[in-house]
Design a protein around this motif. Sequence first.
Motif, short mmCIF file in Angstrom:
data_model
loop_
_atom_site.label_atom_id
_atom_site.label_comp_id
_atom_site.label_asym_id
_atom_site.label_seq_id
_atom_site.Cartn_x
_atom_site.Cartn_y
_atom_site.Cartn_z
N PRO A 94 0.93 10.54 -2.54
CA PRO A 94 2.30 10.39 -3.05
C PRO A 94 3.33 10.49 -1.93
O PRO A 94 3.15 11.22 -0.96
N ILE A 95 4.40 9.73 -2.08
CA ILE A 95 5.49 9.76 -1.10
C ILE A 95 6.82 9.85 -1.83
O ILE A 95 6.90 9.66 -3.04
N ASP A 96 7.86 10.13 -1.08
CA ASP A 96 9.21 10.21 -1.64
C ASP A 96 9.54 8.89 -2.34
O ASP A 96 9.32 7.82 -1.77
N PRO A 97 10.08 8.92 -3.56
CA PRO A 97 10.39 7.67 -4.29
C PRO A 97 11.31 6.73 -3.52
O PRO A 97 11.20 5.51 -3.66
N HIS A 98 12.22 7.30 -2.70
CA HIS A 98 13.10 6.43 -1.93
C HIS A 98 12.30 5.58 -0.95
O HIS A 98 12.57 4.38 -0.78
N TYR A 99 11.29 6.19 -0.30
CA TYR A 99 10.47 5.43 0.64
C TYR A 99 9.61 4.42 -0.09
O TYR A 99 9.34 3.32 0.43
N SER A 145 0.82 -1.21 0.00
CA SER A 145 0.00 0.00 0.00
C SER A 145 0.86 1.26 0.00
O SER A 145 0.57 2.22 -0.72
N ILE A 146 1.92 1.24 0.80
CA ILE A 146 2.83 2.39 0.83
C ILE A 146 3.50 2.57 -0.52
O ILE A 146 3.59 3.67 -1.06
#
Length: 444
Positions: A255-260, A247-248
């Motif tokens: 949206p989240i940081d691509p690294h995460y 899910s993350i």
Amino acid sequence: MIEGAILTARVDGDDRLVEADAAFMALNERAGGAIGERLATPQLATIVRLARRLQILVSRAVTIADSDVDLDCWVRATPGENGVALAVSPVRERPAWRPSSATGSVPPPAGADWTWETDAGLRVQRLLVEAGARHGFDAAAALGQPLTKLFALDSDEHGVLPLLEAVAALDDFENQPASLREGGARVMLAGHVKRDTGGAFAGFVGATFHQMVVPAQEAVALGSAFNRRLDTILRGPLGRIVATADSINAGVDGPIDPHYADYAADIASAGRHLMGLIDDLADIQAIERDDFTVEDEGIDLADVTRRAAGLLAVRAADAGVAIDRGDLDRPVPAHGEFRRSLQIMVNLIGNAVRYSPRGSTIWLRLQNDGDRAIAIVADQGKGVAAEDQERIFGKFERVDTGEPGGSGLGLYIARRLARAMGGDLTVDSAPGEGARFVLSLPAR
């Protein structure tokens, strides 16, 4: 507090409350907070810090203690340039838990040969025995000592230590196998939880029951019990970890940081690897039993191979590997169990995909050879040296343990299953020339 209402607030970059609606302000003030100060409710402060640190939206359920009630809430924390925005939705309001004013004496479990009592640190406080010499230990010397100085605890038939599980759950326990450190007499333990006047765990009031030792009962297969326990306690939590990580990675909550996102994908991949290992351990537990058998359902080996290839089509495409299915439409009747045959073929094709270089091809071929129905999986990988071709079918064996791969159980299980169905699994290979795995089953 009205259920269904939404409480809103905003904190700055130092997690100090800068604005809030009236309901949130009242909740925060009842907890001792105020505008310009850090949030007074620990659960909300924790979620805010997490959202700010990860710079992702965090949404989860919490229970907030509010005066004489407990609020079950859903909290959503959204990080921004000037801090974190909070939205709190109370779902349910219920009376706060209150400890009993006095616990009184807790009776030991009934029918005991003798009884004992511990404090919260599991140190012996009381021993009620007829005579210390009769039981092979000095009762006076045991006082103040850890309970495990008196008893050596054993796992039960499920590979569990009931007493330790009871400590974790703060609950009563029974049927804890043990032996006396002095003399080795076999006993069974049970205990009731003690609580102090504040409701906190205060130890156990326990009972000891002498056992008649039955050799057959003592010969429990610890490995099998351990595997069963692994399956029980790990499958559910791992499934939730994988689902949450997916899910993350997918950005379900925004949206989240691509690294995460990449970290989440790695977590999901590792979780699936562990789930596969649990499946392998459960299979080993089954196939290594003396009474293990498979059903003869009368299968079509071509149908089994088609289905296995279909299950791995997406993985092969992602790896840039082509699967040449040849003529899988011609029926190849065989004796065997469908589920186990499919398990073997999925393992063989999955291994071929894993170890094939991008741009290469995997060939699936079927044939009859006298009274044998044969399925062949050939790849263009780096191959298997002659000296390793038997070893790879051993338990936990892999040619190169330094490269990414499985647990070293798949081929061991696959060959055991093939032989249980009256067939066999072999490999024909040479270094640098790929590998050719051959499953043979009795023709039907």
